[in-house]
Design a protein around this motif. Structure first.
Motif, PDB file in Angstrom:
ATOM      1  N   ILE A 163       0.846  -1.197   0.000  1.00 53.77           N
ATOM      2  CA  ILE A 163       0.000   0.000   0.000  1.00 53.77           C
ATOM      3  C   ILE A 163       0.878   1.243   0.000  1.00 53.77           C
ATOM      4  O   ILE A 163       1.762   1.395   0.854  1.00 53.77           O
ATOM      5  N   ALA A 164       0.649   2.121  -0.968  1.00 54.09           N
ATOM      6  CA  ALA A 164       1.380   3.388  -1.045  1.00 54.09           C
ATOM      7  C   ALA A 164       0.421   4.535  -0.729  1.00 54.09           C
ATOM      8  O   ALA A 164      -0.782   4.426  -0.983  1.00 54.09           O
ATOM      9  N   PRO A 165       0.933   5.627  -0.173  1.00 45.58           N
ATOM     10  CA  PRO A 165       0.052   6.749   0.158  1.00 45.58           C
ATOM     11  C   PRO A 165      -0.446   7.480  -1.083  1.00 45.58           C
ATOM     12  O   PRO A 165       0.122   7.334  -2.173  1.00 45.58           O
ATOM     13  N   TYR A 166      -1.510   8.237  -0.906  1.00 46.74           N
ATOM     14  CA  TYR A 166      -2.012   9.097  -1.972  1.00 46.74           C
ATOM     15  C   TYR A 166      -0.921  10.115  -2.299  1.00 46.74           C
ATOM     16  O   TYR A 166      -0.352  10.748  -1.399  1.00 46.74           O
ATOM     17  N   PRO A 167      -0.572  10.308  -3.576  1.00 41.75           N
ATOM     18  CA  PRO A 167       0.522  11.220  -3.929  1.00 41.75           C
ATOM     19  C   PRO A 167       0.247  12.676  -3.543  1.00 41.75           C
ATOM     20  O   PRO A 167      -0.908  13.085  -3.398  1.00 41.75           O
ATOM     21  N   THR A 168       1.314  13.436  -3.386  1.00 45.80           N
ATOM     22  CA  THR A 168       1.210  14.852  -3.015  1.00 45.80           C
ATOM     23  C   THR A 168       1.536  15.740  -4.216  1.00 45.80           C
ATOM     24  O   THR A 168       2.079  15.274  -5.222  1.00 45.80           O
ATOM     25  N   ASN A 169       1.225  17.016  -4.091  1.00 44.17           N
ATOM     26  CA  ASN A 169       1.580  17.999  -5.118  1.00 44.17           C
ATOM     27  C   ASN A 169       2.985  18.532  -4.832  1.00 44.17           C
ATOM     28  O   ASN A 169       3.245  19.042  -3.736  1.00 44.17           O
ATOM     29  N   GLU A 170       3.845  18.406  -5.793  1.00 44.57           N
ATOM     30  CA  GLU A 170       5.246  18.796  -5.614  1.00 44.57           C
ATOM     31  C   GLU A 170       5.365  20.261  -5.206  1.00 44.57           C
ATOM     32  O   GLU A 170       4.763  21.151  -5.815  1.00 44.57           O
ATOM     33  N   GLY A 171       6.131  20.493  -4.129  1.00 44.56           N
ATOM     34  CA  GLY A 171       6.381  21.858  -3.678  1.00 44.56           C
ATOM     35  C   GLY A 171       5.248  22.507  -2.915  1.00 44.56           C
ATOM     36  O   GLY A 171       5.342  23.670  -2.535  1.00 44.56           O
ATOM     37  N   SER A 172       4.181  21.783  -2.652  1.00 42.09           N
ATOM     38  CA  SER A 172       3.022  22.380  -1.982  1.00 42.09           C
ATOM     39  C   SER A 172       3.212  22.501  -0.470  1.00 42.09           C
ATOM     40  O   SER A 172       2.577  23.325   0.184  1.00 42.09           O
ATOM     41  N   GLY A 173       4.061  21.637   0.098  1.00 47.73           N
ATOM     42  CA  GLY A 173       4.227  21.633   1.544  1.00 47.73           C
ATOM     43  C   GLY A 173       3.109  20.900   2.267  1.00 47.73           C
ATOM     44  O   GLY A 173       3.110  20.811   3.493  1.00 47.73           O
ATOM     45  N   GLU A 174       2.154  20.371   1.506  1.00 46.64           N
ATOM     46  CA  GLU A 174       1.039  19.624   2.097  1.00 46.64           C
ATOM     47  C   GLU A 174       1.219  18.148   1.781  1.00 46.64           C
ATOM     48  O   GLU A 174       1.425  17.768   0.637  1.00 46.64           O
ATOM     49  N   SER A 175       1.145  17.321   2.793  1.00 46.63           N
ATOM     50  CA  SER A 175       1.290  15.886   2.573  1.00 46.63           C
ATOM     51  C   SER A 175       0.235  15.136   3.375  1.00 46.63           C
ATOM     52  O   SER A 175      -0.224  15.597   4.411  1.00 46.63           O
ATOM     53  N   GLY A 176      -0.141  13.972   2.869  1.00 44.77           N
ATOM     54  CA  GLY A 176      -1.082  13.122   3.587  1.00 44.77           C
ATOM     55  C   GLY A 176      -2.536  13.346   3.249  1.00 44.77           C
ATOM     56  O   GLY A 176      -3.389  12.553   3.639  1.00 44.77           O
ATOM     57  N   TYR A 177      -2.857  14.439   2.536  1.00 49.11           N
ATOM     58  CA  TYR A 177      -4.265  14.713   2.224  1.00 49.11           C
ATOM     59  C   TYR A 177      -4.750  13.794   1.112  1.00 49.11           C
ATOM     60  O   TYR A 177      -4.040  13.515   0.142  1.00 49.11           O
ATOM     61  N   THR A 178      -5.980  13.339   1.275  1.00 45.28           N
ATOM     62  CA  THR A 178      -6.549  12.350   0.374  1.00 45.28           C
ATOM     63  C   THR A 178      -8.065  12.387   0.474  1.00 45.28           C
ATOM     64  O   THR A 178      -8.599  12.845   1.496  1.00 45.28           O
ATOM     65  N   PRO A 179      -8.786  11.945  -0.537  1.00 52.47           N
ATOM     66  CA  PRO A 179     -10.239  11.798  -0.363  1.00 52.47           C
ATOM     67  C   PRO A 179     -10.497  10.817   0.779  1.00 52.47           C
ATOM     68  O   PRO A 179      -9.791   9.818   0.925  1.00 52.47           O
TER      69      PRO A 179
END
Length: 468
Positions: free
Chosen positions: A324-340
């Motif tokens: 299981i891999a996490p939902y990908p992030t937007n490069e350079g956004s500084g936000e990680s872990g957010y997902t539907p």
């Protein structure tokens, strides 16, 4: 009226007698008066104490309306545990759909509300259904109970259920989206299961994993006006305004992350040829389960309701190692872990005559009750490491080959996933979804470019929102 006058007259007589007795008693000795006062006070205190105990022990029955059936929610054991620890509260379970059909359940719930049936606890399966019934006045705010306990929902739970500055629900299960990974195919391509990655890296993985026999990834939508998550890929990696409609009720198609999503879908299907063609998805009626378990796609973005099938089932046997891999992030956004994220919204009915008991139940259910239930990952942040691992073990143990699932990668993703801020649905949202699918199909079929697609969506969405 005559009866009322009669009893008023009787009451007046008793009051006069009391006054006269009081006046005649003034000549009694002090000791006698003091003894009488002490006795009266003791009697009053005993009566008050007895009344308090009676109030505390008074039994109430709360009516709980849910779409969830016994097989999926283990209600008998869960409600039994609550009633055992709260002997003065009985829970009358009303299952609105034995097959767990949320649409059928909501129709029956609305009918019951319109008929004036007594309700105490309501359970909703999606933010739209929850927000809509809040706007209709079916749901009571629970801020006073939360304030009395002294906790903050956004700290206590992984899902923040606030609407228009108030709380009307507490979240039950926690089903974030993640990426199913075929570890055998990753090993062939000398790739590791990512613990964090960007959309650019996701695209690169999909390209490297594509062979003559399989595609790197599979997107199960949009189709039928649904599965719109697949056109919100980069949008869903944001904390705020992560959908087609902003929090202020205006359209969000001008967001750079929506454009990025269209660019990714176009590049992966047309240039990299790493994603299953959209025409194949619709014409062959493909499904994400068969695509993954038949090893026709190495990476599949989907919700973690798949936890109960990760180890394979009789219908979908597992013949490879799963990660299981996490939902990908937007490069350079500084936000990680957010997902539907999907959850169950546990609410108190506005017409409930037992709001305190109803709140007590939803608070227990969304905390300790989730552990007792043992069917889903809880939204509650108070789950211990041992309880979390135990719940995962319980879920996987119902599959055919739990040993083939990389449990550590699953736990890592579930623990670190976060839900974006809830955006209330708007009137005309279903119509907007249909327009999005129609315009996307023009794009993917080569009938128009991205600029035209976005321009058309902005114009049509604005008209729909204005007309509604």
């Amino acid at each position: 009226m005559l009866k009322k006058k009669y009893w008023l007259a009787v009451l007046a007589v008793f009051l006069m007698i009391g006054i006269l007795v009081g006046c005649n008693s003034e000549g009694d000795d002090t000791a006698s008066s003091a003894e009488s006062d002490d006795t009266s006070t003791e009697q009053i205190n005993q009566e008050d104490t007895g009344q308090d105990q009676a109030d505390q022990e008074e039994e109430v029955t709360i009516k709980f309306y849910t779409f969830g059936n016994e097989a999926d929610y283990n209600w008998s054991e869960t409600i039994g545990a609550f009633e055992e620890s709260n002997p003065n509260i009985n829970v009358d379970l009303i299952v609105l759909s034995e097959k767990g059909d949320t649409q059928e359940a909501m129709q029956k719930l609305d009918l019951a509300a319109a008929s004036g049936e007594k309700m105490d606890v309501l359970m909703f399966s999606d933010p739209a259904g929850y927000a809509e019934r809040v706007s209709l006045g079916m749901v009571a705010p629970i801020d006073e109970f939360i304030d009395a306990e002294g906790y903050k929902v956004e700290e206590e739970y992984k899902v923040n259920t606030i609407l228009n500055g108030q709380y009307y629900a507490l979240p039950g299960k926690f089903n974030p989206w993640y990426v199913l990974v075929n570890k055998d195919q990753l090993a062939e391509a000398n790739l590791e299961v990512p613990t964090e990655w960007t959309w650019e890296e996701f695209m690169d993985y999909a390209k490297q994993l594509t062979t003559d026999e399989r595609y790197g990834t599979y997107f199960h939508g949009p189709q039928g006006g649904g599965w719109m998550e697949y056109l919100k890929l980069a949008l869903s990696s944001k904390n705020e305004n992560s959908g087609f409609i902003k929090a202020d009720g205006t359209q969000n198609f001008g967001d750079p992350m929506f454009r990025k999503t269209l660019e990714m879908r176009l590049q992966m299907e047309k240039e990299d040829q790493s994603a299953t063609p959209y025409t194949d998805i619709l014409s062959q009626k493909l499904h994400y389960r068969t695509q993954f378990f038949n090893q026709d796609a190495s990476l599949v973005l989907i919700g973690s309701w798949m936890n109960t099938q990760l180890g394979g089932t009789d219908q979908f046997p597992l013949n490879f190692e799963v990660g299981i891999a996490p939902y990908p992030t937007n490069e350079g956004s500084g936000e990680s872990g957010y997902t539907p994220v999907t959850t169950d919204y546990m609410s108190v009915a506005s017409n409930s005559e037992n709001k305190e008991a109803a709140y007590k139940f939803i608070r227990w259910y969304t905390t300790e009750g989730q552990i007792v239930q043992g069917k889903n990952i809880p939204s509650w942040n108070g789950v211990s490491e041992d309880d979390f691992a135990s719940i995962v073990d319980t879920i996987l143990s119902d599959t055919n080959n739990p040993e083939k699932v990389d449990k550590d990668s699953l736990i890592n993703v579930l623990k670190n996933s976060k839900a974006s801020k809830l955006i209330p649905p708007v009137a005309g949202q279903a119509e907007i979804y249909e327009v999005v699918q129609a315009e996307y199909e023009k794009l993917i079929y080569g009938e128009q470019d991205i600029d035209t697609t976005i321009e058309n969506l902005e114009k049509q969405a604005a008209e729909i929102l204005e007309s509604n």
